[in-house]
Design a protein around this motif. Structure first.
Motif, mmCIF file in Angstrom:
data_model
loop_
_atom_site.group_PDB
_atom_site.id
_atom_site.type_symbol
_atom_site.label_atom_id
_atom_site.label_comp_id
_atom_site.label_asym_id
_atom_site.label_seq_id
_atom_site.Cartn_x
_atom_site.Cartn_y
_atom_site.Cartn_z
ATOM 1 N N GLY A 64 -1.923 60.797 -27.153
ATOM 2 C CA GLY A 64 -2.615 61.387 -26.017
ATOM 3 C C GLY A 64 -3.964 61.976 -26.398
ATOM 4 N N ILE A 65 -4.694 62.360 -25.381
ATOM 5 C CA ILE A 65 -6.020 62.949 -25.556
ATOM 6 C C ILE A 65 -5.871 64.462 -25.590
ATOM 7 N N ILE A 66 -6.403 65.085 -26.653
ATOM 8 C CA ILE A 66 -6.337 66.543 -26.725
ATOM 9 C C ILE A 66 -7.650 67.136 -26.243
ATOM 10 N N GLY A 67 -7.542 68.334 -25.703
ATOM 11 C CA GLY A 67 -8.706 69.042 -25.189
ATOM 12 C C GLY A 67 -8.299 70.451 -24.827
ATOM 13 N N SER A 68 -9.073 71.082 -23.966
ATOM 14 C CA SER A 68 -8.786 72.445 -23.546
ATOM 15 C C SER A 68 -8.913 72.547 -22.035
ATOM 16 N N GLN A 69 -8.072 73.392 -21.477
ATOM 17 C CA GLN A 69 -8.192 73.786 -20.076
ATOM 18 C C GLN A 69 -8.439 75.281 -20.105
ATOM 19 N N GLY A 70 -9.692 75.682 -19.952
ATOM 20 C CA GLY A 70 -10.073 77.058 -20.220
ATOM 21 C C GLY A 70 -9.892 77.306 -21.706
ATOM 22 N N GLU A 71 -9.085 78.289 -22.057
ATOM 23 C CA GLU A 71 -8.788 78.586 -23.456
ATOM 24 C C GLU A 71 -7.494 77.921 -23.930
ATOM 25 N N GLU A 72 -6.802 77.224 -23.037
ATOM 26 C CA GLU A 72 -5.496 76.638 -23.364
ATOM 27 C C GLU A 72 -5.656 75.257 -23.992
ATOM 28 N N PRO A 73 -5.205 75.072 -25.255
ATOM 29 C CA PRO A 73 -5.238 73.740 -25.849
ATOM 30 C C PRO A 73 -4.190 72.864 -25.172
ATOM 31 N N LYS A 74 -4.540 71.593 -24.930
ATOM 32 C CA LYS A 74 -3.628 70.718 -24.190
ATOM 33 C C LYS A 74 -3.678 69.296 -24.720
ATOM 34 N N VAL A 75 -2.637 68.534 -24.349
ATOM 35 C CA VAL A 75 -2.603 67.103 -24.608
ATOM 36 C C VAL A 75 -2.288 66.421 -23.289
ATOM 37 N N ALA A 76 -2.961 65.306 -23.027
ATOM 38 C CA ALA A 76 -2.711 64.505 -21.831
ATOM 39 C C ALA A 76 -1.977 63.239 -22.242
ATOM 40 N N CYS A 77 -0.878 62.948 -21.557
ATOM 41 C CA CYS A 77 -0.147 61.708 -21.816
ATOM 42 C C CYS A 77 -1.092 60.530 -21.584
ATOM 43 N N PRO A 78 -1.128 59.569 -22.515
ATOM 44 C CA PRO A 78 -2.073 58.468 -22.362
ATOM 45 C C PRO A 78 -1.738 57.520 -21.206
ATOM 46 N N PHE A 79 -0.535 57.601 -20.652
ATOM 47 C CA PHE A 79 -0.151 56.679 -19.584
ATOM 48 C C PHE A 79 -0.373 57.237 -18.187
ATOM 49 N N HIS A 80 0.101 58.456 -17.918
ATOM 50 C CA HIS A 80 0.051 58.975 -16.558
ATOM 51 C C HIS A 80 -0.700 60.295 -16.444
ATOM 52 N N LYS A 81 -1.320 60.729 -17.527
ATOM 53 C CA LYS A 81 -2.207 61.893 -17.562
ATOM 54 C C LYS A 81 -1.543 63.221 -17.217
ATOM 55 N N LYS A 82 -0.222 63.327 -17.360
ATOM 56 C CA LYS A 82 0.394 64.650 -17.282
ATOM 57 C C LYS A 82 -0.146 65.424 -18.467
ATOM 58 N N THR A 83 -0.555 66.668 -18.249
ATOM 59 C CA THR A 83 -1.120 67.460 -19.336
ATOM 60 C C THR A 83 -0.196 68.613 -19.683
ATOM 61 N N PHE A 84 -0.038 68.845 -20.983
ATOM 62 C CA PHE A 84 0.890 69.844 -21.489
ATOM 63 C C PHE A 84 0.177 70.820 -22.415
ATOM 64 N N SER A 85 0.551 72.093 -22.295
ATOM 65 C CA SER A 85 0.045 73.107 -23.203
ATOM 66 C C SER A 85 0.573 72.816 -24.600
ATOM 67 N N LEU A 86 -0.305 72.821 -25.577
ATOM 68 C CA LEU A 86 0.127 72.639 -26.962
ATOM 69 C C LEU A 86 0.743 73.917 -27.516
ATOM 70 N N ARG A 87 0.534 75.039 -26.859
ATOM 71 C CA ARG A 87 1.110 76.313 -27.313
ATOM 72 C C ARG A 87 2.554 76.492 -26.859
ATOM 73 N N ASP A 88 2.805 76.293 -25.559
ATOM 74 C CA ASP A 88 4.154 76.590 -25.051
ATOM 75 C C ASP A 88 4.861 75.410 -24.391
ATOM 76 N N GLY A 89 4.204 74.256 -24.284
ATOM 77 C CA GLY A 89 4.840 73.056 -23.751
ATOM 78 C C GLY A 89 4.869 72.947 -22.239
ATOM 79 N N SER A 90 4.350 73.948 -21.526
ATOM 80 C CA SER A 90 4.370 73.867 -20.069
ATOM 81 C C SER A 90 3.433 72.758 -19.591
ATOM 82 N N CYS A 91 3.829 72.114 -18.492
ATOM 83 C CA CYS A 91 2.982 71.082 -17.901
ATOM 84 C C CYS A 91 1.932 71.786 -17.052
ATOM 85 N N LEU A 92 0.680 71.491 -17.306
ATOM 86 C CA LEU A 92 -0.415 72.194 -16.649
ATOM 87 C C LEU A 92 -0.775 71.605 -15.294
#
Length: 115
Positions: A64-92
């Motif tokens: 997936g593609i890593i980046g930030s949403q504000g200060e939250e580090p995240k990864v986006a699934c390469p298929f359907h773009k669900k994004t998850f916090s890399l800190r706590d795993g919540s779907c953003l």
């Protein structure tokens, strides 16, 4: 593979830092579980999560593609773009999904993950 035990945690040697691309991820197998490891070099941070995206149960988050949403580090699934916090795993972008996250440490150029 080196396994370190203490009274409360088990750390597994996952790979070397050179095995994980800068600002990217790769997958390792620990205890039969696919773990995505991310080297967020722009932030000088490392993260470990499940490799499986819970949206379609695809083993793809390490690609997936890593980046930030504000200060939250995240990864986006390469298929359907669900994004998850890399800190706590919540779907953003969909509260119905979550991924597991794991403690990670770098020691002497070796990546360790607690599973």
């Amino acid at each position: 593979m080196e396994v370190l035990h203490s009274t409360t945690t088990t750390w597994h040697q996952a790979c070397t830092v050179e095995d994980i691309p800068a600002d990217g991820g790769a997958c390792v197998l620990i205890e039969g579980r696919q773990i995505a490891i991310f080297n967020f070099s722009r932030r000088n941070e490392w993260f470990a999560t499940d490799n499986q995206c819970p949206h379609r149960q695809q083993m793809a988050l390490s690609r997936g593609i890593i980046g930030s949403q504000g200060e939250e580090p995240k990864v986006a699934c390469p298929f359907h773009k669900k994004t998850f916090s890399l800190r706590d795993g919540s779907c953003l972008n969909d509260e119905h999904y979550r991924i597991a996250t794991y403690p990670i440490e770098i020691r002497g150029g070796i990546v360790y993950v607690e599973v």
